[in-house]
Design a protein around this motif. Structure first.
Motif, short mmCIF file in Angstrom:
data_model
loop_
_atom_site.label_atom_id
_atom_site.label_comp_id
_atom_site.label_asym_id
_atom_site.label_seq_id
_atom_site.Cartn_x
_atom_site.Cartn_y
_atom_site.Cartn_z
N ILE A 157 -32.26 37.50 31.99
CA ILE A 157 -31.07 38.04 31.31
C ILE A 157 -30.68 37.16 30.14
CG2 ILE A 157 -28.63 38.62 31.56
CD1 ILE A 157 -30.50 40.56 32.98
N GLY A 158 -30.72 35.84 30.36
CA GLY A 158 -30.33 34.91 29.30
C GLY A 158 -31.23 35.00 28.09
N GLU A 159 -32.55 35.12 28.31
CA GLU A 159 -33.48 35.18 27.18
C GLU A 159 -33.38 36.50 26.42
OE1 GLU A 159 -37.29 34.44 28.88
OE2 GLU A 159 -37.00 32.25 28.97
N ARG A 160 -33.04 37.57 27.13
CA ARG A 160 -33.04 38.88 26.48
C ARG A 160 -31.67 39.26 25.91
NH1 ARG A 160 -36.34 44.12 28.68
NH2 ARG A 160 -35.94 45.47 26.90
N TRP A 161 -30.61 38.97 26.67
CA TRP A 161 -29.28 39.42 26.23
C TRP A 161 -28.27 38.27 26.07
CZ3 TRP A 161 -31.69 42.45 30.25
CH2 TRP A 161 -32.13 43.69 29.81
N GLY A 162 -28.74 37.05 26.23
CA GLY A 162 -27.80 35.93 26.17
C GLY A 162 -27.40 35.56 24.75
N LYS A 163 -26.36 36.17 24.25
CA LYS A 163 -25.92 35.94 22.86
C LYS A 163 -24.91 34.80 22.75
CE LYS A 163 -26.62 40.76 21.47
NZ LYS A 163 -26.00 41.99 20.91
N HIS A 164 -24.20 34.50 23.84
CA HIS A 164 -23.17 33.48 23.79
C HIS A 164 -23.70 32.21 24.47
CE1 HIS A 164 -21.12 37.41 23.59
NE2 HIS A 164 -20.32 36.79 22.73
N LYS A 165 -24.05 31.23 23.65
CA LYS A 165 -24.71 30.03 24.14
C LYS A 165 -23.72 28.89 24.37
CE LYS A 165 -28.84 31.90 23.41
NZ LYS A 165 -29.81 32.21 24.49
N TYR A 166 -24.12 27.98 25.24
CA TYR A 166 -23.39 26.72 25.42
C TYR A 166 -24.42 25.65 25.80
CZ TYR A 166 -23.76 27.56 30.47
OH TYR A 166 -24.24 27.80 31.75
N THR A 167 -24.09 24.41 25.55
CA THR A 167 -25.02 23.30 25.82
C THR A 167 -24.33 22.24 26.67
OG1 THR A 167 -26.19 23.67 23.73
CG2 THR A 167 -26.48 21.53 24.79
N ILE A 168 -25.00 21.84 27.74
CA ILE A 168 -24.52 20.77 28.62
C ILE A 168 -25.67 19.79 28.82
CG2 ILE A 168 -23.61 20.15 30.89
CD1 ILE A 168 -22.44 22.92 31.12
N ARG A 169 -25.44 18.52 28.48
CA ARG A 169 -26.44 17.46 28.66
C ARG A 169 -27.77 17.84 28.02
NH1 ARG A 169 -27.20 15.91 34.66
NH2 ARG A 169 -28.52 14.38 33.60
N GLY A 170 -27.71 18.46 26.87
CA GLY A 170 -28.92 18.82 26.16
C GLY A 170 -29.59 20.09 26.64
N CYS A 171 -29.02 20.74 27.66
CA CYS A 171 -29.59 21.99 28.18
C CYS A 171 -28.78 23.17 27.63
CB CYS A 171 -29.55 22.00 29.71
SG CYS A 171 -30.52 20.68 30.46
N THR A 172 -29.43 24.05 26.91
CA THR A 172 -28.75 25.21 26.34
C THR A 172 -28.93 26.42 27.25
OG1 THR A 172 -29.10 24.39 24.10
CG2 THR A 172 -28.60 26.73 24.34
N ARG A 173 -27.82 27.03 27.60
CA ARG A 173 -27.82 28.21 28.45
C ARG A 173 -26.92 29.25 27.81
NH1 ARG A 173 -31.31 25.46 30.21
NH2 ARG A 173 -31.73 24.87 32.38
N SER A 174 -26.91 30.46 28.38
CA SER A 174 -26.03 31.51 27.88
C SER A 174 -25.01 31.87 28.95
CB SER A 174 -26.84 32.75 27.51
OG SER A 174 -27.38 33.38 28.66
N ILE A 175 -23.86 32.34 28.51
CA ILE A 175 -22.83 32.78 29.45
C ILE A 175 -23.35 33.94 30.28
CG2 ILE A 175 -20.54 33.84 29.62
CD1 ILE A 175 -19.72 32.21 27.18
N GLN A 176 -24.08 34.84 29.64
CA GLN A 176 -24.63 36.00 30.36
C GLN A 176 -25.59 35.56 31.46
OE1 GLN A 176 -24.41 35.67 27.09
NE2 GLN A 176 -23.26 37.43 26.34
#
Length: 306
Positions: A157-176
């Motif tokens: 889901i994150g790779e396909r629809w994750g438009k809202h990103k955040y980064t923690i300790r150098g790891c980027t993830r999406s809210i979705q």
């Protein structure tokens, strides 16, 4: 412990069935990759979702201490599989689960960490206090299913629809993706607790009765153990099952989403199930301390199926 030769035969048959299930999942992924031309990323996720479901066979074993053989064997096979392996079956195992960076490394570390997590968690509950804590394997199953379906689908889901990103300790993830992690872990908790409860893995214990049993143990251990078994089999849970599932599901979902958001790529295959299991174990200890105390008496010495 086994009491007859036929029990060993029975567990061996279940063990073979588990191996057949795992290899069938891997084989299906390989077939789809070769015949349908699917990307290894898809077949890798397919194996991520379904291979670990083999733990659903755990309640069918007479002696849980035989179960760690499965992740041990699979871990060895995965470790020695490589793109240059002279053995075609091991080369295919690599290719069906490999990312682009795995070719450079020569090993598929993500699936290796995945199987290591399963092995450690199964072994902890199968061997701790002689298997006395095996009924609490339900907790480990919650942590593992948060990995199978939570982490697995969160990436998709994150790779396909994750438009809202955040980064923690150098790891980027999406809210979705993180929301998917939470929802899938929460839903998996329903599946896990209902399933293992069907086989009697989940506790039923009013606290006042357990206190009496605990005190009685020092007078007559045998009678206390039989009384404990009666309580387990005949009394309703002190916390209604649905409330229990909601509490565990919400906590597991939050912890899983936070850990997955902070963990590095591939290492989340270790951190997610381990930390979720540890947190849920502490939660259960706080909610049901007497149950864990009675299990520590090692009822399995009298009742090997517990």
């Amino acid at each position: 412990m086994y009491t007859s030769f036929w029990e060993i035969i029975y567990d061996s048959i279940i063990l073979v069935i588990v191996f057949l299930f795992v290899f069938a999942v891997i084989g299906a992924g390989e077939m789809l990759r070769k015949k349908k031309g699917l990307d290894p990323g898809f077949t890798r996720k397919m194996i991520h979702f379904f291979a670990g479901d083999a733990i659903l066979f755990c309640p069918f074993f007479i002696n849980p201490q035989i179960i760690p053989i499965v992740p041990l064997v699979m871990g060895i096979l995965i470790f020695f599989s490589s793109p240059k392996s002279p053995i075609q079956s091991m080369k295919s195992m690599f290719e069906v689960m490999a990312r682009a960076e795995d070719y450079a490394a020569g090993h598929i570390y993500g699936p290796l960490y995945y199987i290591i997590s399963i092995g450690i968690l199964v072994a902890i509950f199968a061997f701790l206090a002689g298997g006395a804590y095996w009924p609490l394997f339900t907790i480990a199953a919650v942590g593992l299913f948060s990995l199978y379906y939570g982490d697995g689908l969160a990436t998709v889901i994150g790779e396909r629809w994750g438009k809202h990103k955040y980064t923690i300790r150098g790891c980027t993830r999406s809210i979705q993706g993180s929301l998917t992690m939470f929802v899938m872990t929460f839903l998996s908790t329903f599946l896990v607790i209902f399933y293992f409860n069907f086989f009697g893995f989940w506790p039923s214990f009013p606290a006042n009765q357990w206190l009496s049993i605990w005190l009685l143990y020092y007078i007559s251990p045998i009678f206390a153990n039989y009384l404990a078994l009666t309580v387990i089999l005949s009394t309703p849970p002190i916390v209604p099952e649905l409330s229990l599932i909601l509490i565990v599901g919400i906590v597991a979902g939050i912890v899983g989403a936070v850990v997955e958001g902070c963990a590095g790529r591939q290492l989340d295959n270790i951190y997610v199930p381990m930390i979720v299991t540890a947190v849920i174990f502490v939660l259960v200890f706080l909610m049901f301390p007497n149950y864990i105390s009675v299990l520590s008496l090692n009822l399995g010495n009298l009742f090997p199926f517990l």
